[in-house]
Motif scaffolding. Structure first.
Motif, PDB file in Angstrom:
ATOM      1  N   GLU A   1      90.736 -21.011  27.028  1.00 28.55           N
ATOM      2  CA  GLU A   1      91.161 -22.049  27.980  1.00 28.55           C
ATOM      3  C   GLU A   1      90.271 -23.286  27.854  1.00 28.55           C
ATOM      4  OE1 GLU A   1      91.918 -22.654  32.784  1.00 28.55           O
ATOM      5  OE2 GLU A   1      90.837 -20.870  32.101  1.00 28.55           O
ATOM      6  N   GLN A   2      88.973 -23.073  27.764  1.00 27.63           N
ATOM      7  CA  GLN A   2      88.029 -24.185  27.681  1.00 27.63           C
ATOM      8  C   GLN A   2      88.115 -24.899  26.336  1.00 27.63           C
ATOM      9  OE1 GLN A   2      84.365 -23.331  29.633  1.00 27.63           O
ATOM     10  NE2 GLN A   2      83.241 -24.838  28.450  1.00 27.63           N
ATOM     11  N   VAL A   3      88.247 -24.141  25.255  1.00 27.09           N
ATOM     12  CA  VAL A   3      88.292 -24.733  23.909  1.00 27.09           C
ATOM     13  C   VAL A   3      89.475 -25.693  23.774  1.00 27.09           C
ATOM     14  CG1 VAL A   3      88.744 -24.205  21.462  1.00 27.09           C
ATOM     15  CG2 VAL A   3      87.016 -22.907  22.742  1.00 27.09           C
ATOM     16  N   PHE A   4      90.620 -25.323  24.343  1.00 31.63           N
ATOM     17  CA  PHE A   4      91.835 -26.128  24.156  1.00 31.63           C
ATOM     18  C   PHE A   4      92.159 -27.033  25.347  1.00 31.63           C
ATOM     19  CE2 PHE A   4      92.203 -22.548  21.245  1.00 31.63           C
ATOM     20  CZ  PHE A   4      92.410 -23.241  20.058  1.00 31.63           C
ATOM     21  N   ALA A   5      91.299 -27.054  26.366  1.00 32.74           N
ATOM     22  CA  ALA A   5      91.561 -27.827  27.584  1.00 32.74           C
ATOM     23  C   ALA A   5      91.683 -29.333  27.326  1.00 32.74           C
ATOM     24  CB  ALA A   5      90.471 -27.559  28.620  1.00 32.74           C
ATOM     25  N   ASP A   6      90.973 -29.838  26.326  1.00 33.53           N
ATOM     26  CA  ASP A   6      90.980 -31.280  26.068  1.00 33.53           C
ATOM     27  C   ASP A   6      91.985 -31.711  25.006  1.00 33.53           C
ATOM     28  OD1 ASP A   6      89.010 -31.649  27.958  1.00 33.53           O
ATOM     29  OD2 ASP A   6      87.385 -31.380  26.512  1.00 33.53           O
ATOM     30  N   TRP A   7      92.799 -30.773  24.543  1.00 33.94           N
ATOM     31  CA  TRP A   7      93.789 -31.133  23.527  1.00 33.94           C
ATOM     32  C   TRP A   7      94.846 -32.037  24.141  1.00 33.94           C
ATOM     33  CZ3 TRP A   7      95.431 -28.849  18.568  1.00 33.94           C
ATOM     34  CH2 TRP A   7      94.354 -28.274  17.888  1.00 33.94           C
ATOM     35  N   PRO A   8      95.249 -33.091  23.418  1.00 35.52           N
ATOM     36  CA  PRO A   8      96.292 -33.974  23.952  1.00 35.52           C
ATOM     37  C   PRO A   8      97.623 -33.237  24.088  1.00 35.52           C
ATOM     38  CG  PRO A   8      95.697 -34.571  21.684  1.00 35.52           C
ATOM     39  CD  PRO A   8      94.758 -33.486  22.106  1.00 35.52           C
ATOM     40  N   GLY A   9      98.277 -33.431  25.215  1.00 33.93           N
ATOM     41  CA  GLY A   9      99.594 -32.842  25.437  1.00 33.93           C
ATOM     42  C   GLY A   9      99.580 -31.370  25.785  1.00 33.93           C
ATOM     43  N   ILE A  10      98.381 -30.813  26.047  1.00 32.93           N
ATOM     44  CA  ILE A  10      98.265 -29.385  26.343  1.00 32.93           C
ATOM     45  C   ILE A  10      97.589 -29.198  27.700  1.00 32.93           C
ATOM     46  CG2 ILE A  10      97.220 -27.187  25.599  1.00 32.93           C
ATOM     47  CD1 ILE A  10      99.240 -28.076  23.579  1.00 32.93           C
ATOM     48  N   GLU A  11      98.196 -28.378  28.540  1.00 32.38           N
ATOM     49  CA  GLU A  11      97.554 -27.909  29.773  1.00 32.38           C
ATOM     50  C   GLU A  11      97.219 -26.449  29.536  1.00 32.38           C
ATOM     51  OE1 GLU A  11      96.819 -29.232  32.889  1.00 32.38           O
ATOM     52  OE2 GLU A  11      97.267 -31.197  32.035  1.00 32.38           O
ATOM     53  N   THR A  12      96.014 -26.013  29.888  1.00 30.24           N
ATOM     54  CA  THR A  12      95.643 -24.624  29.642  1.00 30.24           C
ATOM     55  C   THR A  12      95.329 -23.885  30.933  1.00 30.24           C
ATOM     56  OG1 THR A  12      93.308 -25.205  29.328  1.00 30.24           O
ATOM     57  CG2 THR A  12      94.679 -25.110  27.351  1.00 30.24           C
ATOM     58  N   ALA A  13      95.530 -22.577  30.874  1.00 34.08           N
ATOM     59  CA  ALA A  13      95.139 -21.674  31.952  1.00 34.08           C
ATOM     60  C   ALA A  13      94.812 -20.345  31.298  1.00 34.08           C
ATOM     61  CB  ALA A  13      96.252 -21.508  32.978  1.00 34.08           C
ATOM     62  N   SER A  14      94.092 -19.492  32.034  1.00 31.39           N
ATOM     63  CA  SER A  14      93.813 -18.159  31.511  1.00 31.39           C
ATOM     64  C   SER A  14      93.849 -17.162  32.652  1.00 31.39           C
ATOM     65  CB  SER A  14      92.451 -18.121  30.803  1.00 31.39           C
ATOM     66  OG  SER A  14      91.394 -18.316  31.723  1.00 31.39           O
ATOM     67  N   ALA A  15      94.099 -15.911  32.287  1.00 30.38           N
ATOM     68  CA  ALA A  15      94.179 -14.839  33.278  1.00 30.38           C
ATOM     69  C   ALA A  15      93.916 -13.516  32.572  1.00 30.38           C
ATOM     70  CB  ALA A  15      95.546 -14.827  33.952  1.00 30.38           C
ATOM     71  N   GLY A  16      93.771 -12.473  33.387  1.00 31.30           N
ATOM     72  CA  GLY A  16      93.552 -11.143  32.847  1.00 31.30           C
ATOM     73  C   GLY A  16      94.666 -10.202  33.275  1.00 31.30           C
ATOM     74  N   LEU A  17      94.871  -9.164  32.477  1.00 33.42           N
ATOM     75  CA  LEU A  17      95.958  -8.224  32.727  1.00 33.42           C
ATOM     76  C   LEU A  17      95.540  -7.008  33.552  1.00 33.42           C
ATOM     77  CD1 LEU A  17      97.513  -8.632  29.236  1.00 33.42           C
ATOM     78  CD2 LEU A  17      98.784  -8.900  31.365  1.00 33.42           C
TER      79      LEU A  17
END
Length: 108
Positions: free
Chosen positions: A20-36
């Motif tokens: 989530e953190q690595v890709f958070a600053d990518w243009p055009g991308i919103e990120t989230a993360s969760a556990g199963l």
């Protein structure tokens, strides 16, 4: 157009929050993360699954658990298995590099 990308692992403590953190600053991308798992820091929810345009899981077992428990909220969404074992700490440079190599082709 923004794409919503969800990263899932077991407990949402190491792999998926790193992604989530690595890709958070990518243009055009919103990120989230969760556990199963029930004791995940942020447990996956139907709302998160509906929000996501693209879902990444770290292991095949995660994909199996996701499809058996949450099938009705997946609605044919693409679920990609990254085959990344639970061998890394949060923001481990080796994990970051692995994530960039495996996830980036899907974000282009």
């Amino acid at each position: 157009m923004t794409r919503n990308v969800l990263f899932l692992c077991s407990q949402n403590r190491l792999r998926s929050p790193t992604a989530e953190q690595v890709f958070a600053d990518w243009p055009g991308i919103e990120t989230a993360s969760a556990g199963l798992l029930a004791d995940a820091d942020v447990p996956v929810s139907p709302e998160l699954l509906q929000w996501a345009d693209l879902i990444f899981v770290m292991e095949r077992a995660h994909r199996n658990r996701l499809s058996s428990r949450y099938r009705q909220w997946l609605n044919g969404k693409r679920v990609i298995c990254l085959d990344i074992p639970d061998d890394y700490d949060f923001m481990d440079p080796v994990l970051v590099e692995l994530l960039k190599r495996r996830v980036t082709p899907y974000l282009r």
